[in-house]
Design a protein around this motif. Structure first.
Motif, PDB file in Angstrom:
ATOM      1  N   UNK A   1      12.508   7.687  -5.562  1.00  0.00           N
ATOM      2  CA  UNK A   1      12.122   9.107  -5.599  1.00  0.00           C
ATOM      3  C   UNK A   1      10.663   8.780  -4.602  1.00  0.00           C
ATOM      4  N   UNK A   2      10.181  10.286  -4.263  1.00  0.00           N
ATOM      5  CA  UNK A   2       8.998  10.111  -3.523  1.00  0.00           C
ATOM      6  C   UNK A   2       7.765  10.428  -4.865  1.00  0.00           C
ATOM      7  N   UNK A   3       6.828   9.203  -4.677  1.00  0.00           N
ATOM      8  CA  UNK A   3       5.871   9.238  -5.904  1.00  0.00           C
ATOM      9  C   UNK A   3       4.533   8.931  -5.230  1.00  0.00           C
ATOM     10  N   UNK A   4       3.601   9.473  -6.168  1.00  0.00           N
ATOM     11  CA  UNK A   4       2.218   9.018  -5.839  1.00  0.00           C
ATOM     12  C   UNK A   4       1.507   8.555  -7.055  1.00  0.00           C
ATOM     13  N   UNK A   5       0.640   7.646  -6.771  1.00  0.00           N
ATOM     14  CA  UNK A   5       0.101   6.700  -7.648  1.00  0.00           C
ATOM     15  C   UNK A   5      -1.797   7.087  -7.647  1.00  0.00           C
ATOM     16  N   UNK A   6      -2.358   7.530  -8.714  1.00  0.00           N
ATOM     17  CA  UNK A   6      -3.821   7.845  -8.361  1.00  0.00           C
ATOM     18  C   UNK A   6      -4.575   6.977  -9.362  1.00  0.00           C
ATOM     19  N   UNK A   7      -5.428   6.003  -8.902  1.00  0.00           N
ATOM     20  CA  UNK A   7      -5.952   5.143  -9.645  1.00  0.00           C
ATOM     21  C   UNK A   7      -5.516   3.745  -9.338  1.00  0.00           C
ATOM     22  N   UNK A   8      -6.458   2.971  -8.664  1.00  0.00           N
ATOM     23  CA  UNK A   8      -5.699   1.500  -8.229  1.00  0.00           C
ATOM     24  C   UNK A   8      -6.583   0.650  -8.910  1.00  0.00           C
ATOM     25  N   UNK A   9      -6.929   0.544 -10.242  1.00  0.00           N
ATOM     26  CA  UNK A   9      -7.686  -0.208 -10.814  1.00  0.00           C
ATOM     27  C   UNK A   9      -6.977  -1.612 -11.429  1.00  0.00           C
ATOM     28  N   UNK A  10      -7.179  -1.994 -12.433  1.00  0.00           N
ATOM     29  CA  UNK A  10      -6.611  -3.532 -12.730  1.00  0.00           C
ATOM     30  C   UNK A  10      -5.196  -2.953 -13.470  1.00  0.00           C
ATOM     31  N   UNK A  21       8.214  -1.714  -5.441  1.00  0.00           N
ATOM     32  CA  UNK A  21       9.311  -2.790  -5.345  1.00  0.00           C
ATOM     33  C   UNK A  21      10.591  -2.315  -5.840  1.00  0.00           C
ATOM     34  N   UNK A  22      10.652  -1.361  -6.659  1.00  0.00           N
ATOM     35  CA  UNK A  22      11.917  -0.676  -7.150  1.00  0.00           C
ATOM     36  C   UNK A  22      12.353   0.136  -6.166  1.00  0.00           C
ATOM     37  N   UNK A  23      11.814   0.180  -5.009  1.00  0.00           N
ATOM     38  CA  UNK A  23      12.382   1.166  -3.930  1.00  0.00           C
ATOM     39  C   UNK A  23      11.627   2.556  -3.870  1.00  0.00           C
ATOM     40  N   UNK A  24      10.853   3.049  -4.680  1.00  0.00           N
ATOM     41  CA  UNK A  24      10.237   4.219  -4.517  1.00  0.00           C
ATOM     42  C   UNK A  24       9.611   4.344  -3.281  1.00  0.00           C
TER      43      UNK A  24
END
Length: 287
Positions: A1-10, A21-24
């Motif tokens: 799927x096309x996804x976004x991730x906001x916030x790259x903390x720990x 890694x799952x192909x998204x």
């Protein structure tokens, strides 16, 4: 799927990695843009300069930020994710925040033709790194069914607990239970030391019985050694317990032990332990 991730903390950094890694197809946003660029250099995908840009064209937008205000900052306003999301897209919030803000954003999302799931996590940095988080969700059943398979990219358990806010309320239960368990373990280790017992032998024995807990299995050795840099920070725990106590004032729940443990954590902070892990309650007893 096309996804976004906001916030790259720990937490967010490895969670986004597992999605990739799952192909998204992953687009990332972080308040400090250089961190998003670093993530892309390691894992591919795309870095965006605003939450709105990151959210454009995505089927799911994930977020894991600091608190209610941080969450509002990445969702609403002209540069917020909601302004960039297409109708029918889903916002999944992994921040530990209030049930109040979850319900607020759920309602706002619906007005805009979007969907919103509050989905706080348990398992800490190690759980995020290893892709074995427990995810507690609140929202609509049909929306949850769409996002659950994608959430499982970084989780070992994911469950819908009820309507909007139920995920955050469940995370509060989680933190209430942890607070009491860590204090009890701290007192047990402290007592064993004062009694002249072999702490390791004692814990290895009682952990096979009714006293067993995750905290006991995973933290007693570092606690016994006076080392407190192996997990969830005291500052973060106090933020979470503040949310629990505020909600309890609203719903009439009585949390005397939680309130007391919160004060013990304030003592840890005064000792310079703001970034120590939550097992540092033992340090208060051993001052």
């Amino acid at each position: 799927m096309k996804v976004a991730f906001l916030g790259l903390g720990v937490m967010g950094y490895p969670m986004a990695r597992h999605l990739r890694a799952k192909g998204h197809d992953v687009t990332v946003y972080n308040r400090t843009f250089s961190k998003a660029e670093t993530w892309v250099s390691e894992h591919g995908g795309r870095a965006a300069r605003t939450p709105r840009e990151a959210a454009q064209g995505q089927e799911i937008v994930f977020a894991c930020v600091g608190n209610d205000d941080d969450l509002r900052a990445v969702t609403i306003g002209p540069d917020g994710a909601f302004a960039g999301m297409d109708k029918g897209a889903v916002f999944v919030d992994h921040t530990t925040a209030s049930a109040e803000v979850a319900r607020e954003l759920y309602a706002l999302a619906r007005e805009k033709g979007l969907a919103f799931v509050d989905a706080p996590v348990s398992g800490g940095q190690a759980g995020a790194e290893n892709g074995v988080l427990t995810v507690m969700c609140g929202g609509d059943a049909d929306v949850f069914a769409r996002v659950e398979p994608v959430i499982m990219s970084f989780a070992r358990a994911c469950r819908l607990l009820g309507p909007s806010g139920a995920g955050q309320l469940t995370k509060m239960v989680n933190q209430i239970c942890i607070a009491g368990l860590v204090q009890a373990l701290s007192e047990g280790v402290h007592f064993a030391k004062k009694a002249g017992l072999d702490v390791e032998a004692v814990i290895e024995t009682i952990s096979k019985g009714a006293a067993q807990s995750w905290q006991m299995e995973n933290r007693y050795k570092t606690m016994n050694a006076g080392k407190y840099d192996f997990g969830f920070a005291v500052d973060w725990m106090r933020k979470d317990l503040s949310i629990c106590l505020s909600e309890a004032r609203r719903n009439g729940a009585h949390l005397p032990v939680t309130a007391l443990v919160d004060q013990f954590y304030s003592e840890v902070q005064k000792m310079g332990g703001k970034r120590w892990d939550t097992s540092s309650l033992l340090a208060v007893l051993e001052r």
